[in-house]
Enzyme design. Structure first.
Site, PDB file in Angstrom:
ATOM      1  N   GLU A 314      -2.724  12.249  24.564  1.00 48.24           N
ATOM      2  CA  GLU A 314      -3.634  12.831  25.540  1.00 48.24           C
ATOM      3  C   GLU A 314      -2.847  13.563  26.620  1.00 48.24           C
ATOM      4  O   GLU A 314      -2.000  12.966  27.298  1.00 48.24           O
ATOM      5  CB  GLU A 314      -4.480  11.751  26.213  1.00 48.24           C
ATOM      6  CG  GLU A 314      -5.491  11.081  25.309  1.00 48.24           C
ATOM      7  CD  GLU A 314      -6.342  10.063  26.047  1.00 48.24           C
ATOM      8  OE1 GLU A 314      -7.465   9.811  25.591  1.00 48.24           O
ATOM      9  OE2 GLU A 314      -5.893   9.520  27.086  1.00 48.24           O
ATOM     10  N   CYS A 315      -3.099  14.850  26.788  1.00 47.37           N
ATOM     11  CA  CYS A 315      -2.531  15.666  27.862  1.00 47.37           C
ATOM     12  C   CYS A 315      -0.996  15.607  27.848  1.00 47.37           C
ATOM     13  O   CYS A 315      -0.365  16.317  27.068  1.00 47.37           O
ATOM     14  CB  CYS A 315      -3.106  15.258  29.204  1.00 47.37           C
ATOM     15  SG  CYS A 315      -2.953  16.545  30.471  1.00 47.37           S
TER      16      CYS A 315
END
Length: 438
Positions: A314-315
């Protein structure tokens, strides 16, 4: 557990300092504090945990829904829950501070900047209180904390100007040392720039503890029971160090309740632990790019990805899964090379919003046709190969490119979207791991 919401008149008014000051005053009086944060932020909660030695609960209507938000609140422990607001009290269409207060049926204590006002502070607070009724908002603005307020005549003028229905709950004195340094994505993390015990004592000296206790009330209960899904025979390796520090406490709790969790530090570890799947949360890989470039754990991660081990990034985790990361000064660093994309850092944020994803295929966090709600906030952008494949279309938000998110390769999924476990995403992830190890 009683609670209250510390809302601000605007961003930058000092809600984090106020939350830490009120909590310190309560704990000095022998009252256990459960911190919480309205909105999807990771940074303010790190300061809460640093001071109160208890994970801060993330409370976001968009990420969790009303029932999920209430369940997450009631998983907390303590005598009083202090919910730090986000932005100004009424700001934000996905999950404002006011929306969180409404969902929990908790009173709001308004943090007002008193540095250049006296009677006008009372007028401001009264305006925020009366706006709730005018706008049809079911919230009670019950009291005021005067931020950056001197004692004596300054404090007296504010207190005397407040109408009876607005309780004066104390002040926080002005002082340049009562500031937390900023950097991109927000404040510095709690373990990096936490306030000292002496600073917190100074900030908390003029908080009215008994009045705070009188304002706090019980929160609304969820309509559904808090039933956790069954434990499964799976082992998840979770990245956890300075570069990967944006994981919701509820996410780690859900993973631990369903699987065996082992943590590793990509910036220093020579290898990846034996596992059935890997979770790379967000963080600051750009600040530790040199260490990540030489990371044995990331090299190992690339080998596992090729072998078909499911990996969710994530990210910041997405960035580490790409081929290359380029910083704003032009320096280039090799990342794990799992996903066919290159990362470019920017001086200005590239996306900031609540998002909604629609799955176009079965993937690690959703089945085809399912929707997932989350949050994106990043200073990087990706250049992807022409044959890159994506798992999600954007219903709301920017995603990676051309309104798509969820870059996929092998059984790896990289997304700019941060997900909360109340979305069901991490239960889906565990089920995939069990099917793969099966």
């Amino acid at each position: 557990m009683n609670g209250l919401v510390l809302g601000g008149t605007n961003s930058g008014v000092g809600k984090t300092i106020a939350t830490l000051a009120v909590g310190t005053a309560l704990e000095d009086a022998g009252i256990a504090v459960q911190p919480a944060k309205a909105g999807p932020d990771f940074i303010d909660p790190s300061h809460h945990e640093q001071v109160f030695d208890r994970p801060s609960r993330t409370l976001d209507c968009w990420l969790e829904g009303t029932d999920g938000l209430r369940r997450n609140y009631h998983r907390g422990e303590g005598d009083i829950c202090l919910v730090e607001g986000v932005m100004g009290l009424y700001d934000g269409d996905g999950s404002s501070t006011a929306m969180v207060a409404e969902a929990l049926d908790l009173p709001v204590v308004l943090v007002v900047d008193a540095s250049a006002g006296m009677e006008s502070v009372a007028a401001t607070a009264l305006g925020f209180q009366r706006y709730a009724a005018e706008a049809g908002r079911d919230i009670e603005v019950a009291g005021v904390i005067a931020q950056r307020c001197h004692g004596g005549r300054h404090e007296d003028g504010i207190r005397e100007a407040l109408p009876n229905e607005l309780a004066y709950l104390g002040r926080i004195p002005p002082g340049g040392d009562l500031e937390i340094p900023d950097r991109h994505l927000g404040l510095e993390m709690g373990e990096e720039a936490g306030l000292t015990a002496d600073q917190l004592q100074t900030a908390s000296e003029h908080i009215h503890v008994e009045a705070i206790q009188e304002v706090a009330t019980p929160a609304a209960e969820p309509a559904t029971t808090d039933e956790q899904p069954a434990q499964r025979d799976a082992r998840v390796a979770v990245a956890q160090d300075e570069a990967f520090c944006f994981a919701y406490p509820a996410t780690i709790e859900r993973l631990r309740s369903r699987a065996d969790v082992v943590t590793f530090a990509p910036t220093t570890d020579a290898e990846l632990p034996i596992c059935d799947g890997v979770y790379l949360p967000g963080g600051y890989p750009e600040l530790y790019a040199e260490s990540l470039e030489s990371s044995g754990a990331l090299d190992d991660l690339a080998d596992r990805a090729t072998a078909g081990v499911p990996i969710l990034g994530e990210c910041g985790g997405l960035m580490a899964l790409c081929e290359q990361l380029r910083t704003t000064d032009g320096a280039e660093y090799e990342m794990s090379g799992v996903l066919p994309a290159e990362v470019q850092m920017h001086d200005r944020y590239q996306a900031l919003d609540h998002v909604e994803l629609a799955a176009q295929r079965d993937t690690l966090t959703a089945c085809r046709g399912e929707h997932r709600r989350g949050h994106e906030f990043h200073y990087s952008s990706l250049t992807v190969d022409s044959d890159a494949e994506f798992a999600f279309e954007m219903v709301r938000g920017d995603g990676i490119t051309e309104e798509q998110d969820g870059l996929t390769e092998h059984k790896t999924l990289g997304t700019y979207c941060h997900l909360h476990p109340e979305s069901g995403a991490f239960d889906s992830f565990i089920e995939v791991l069990c099917d793969e190890s099966g």
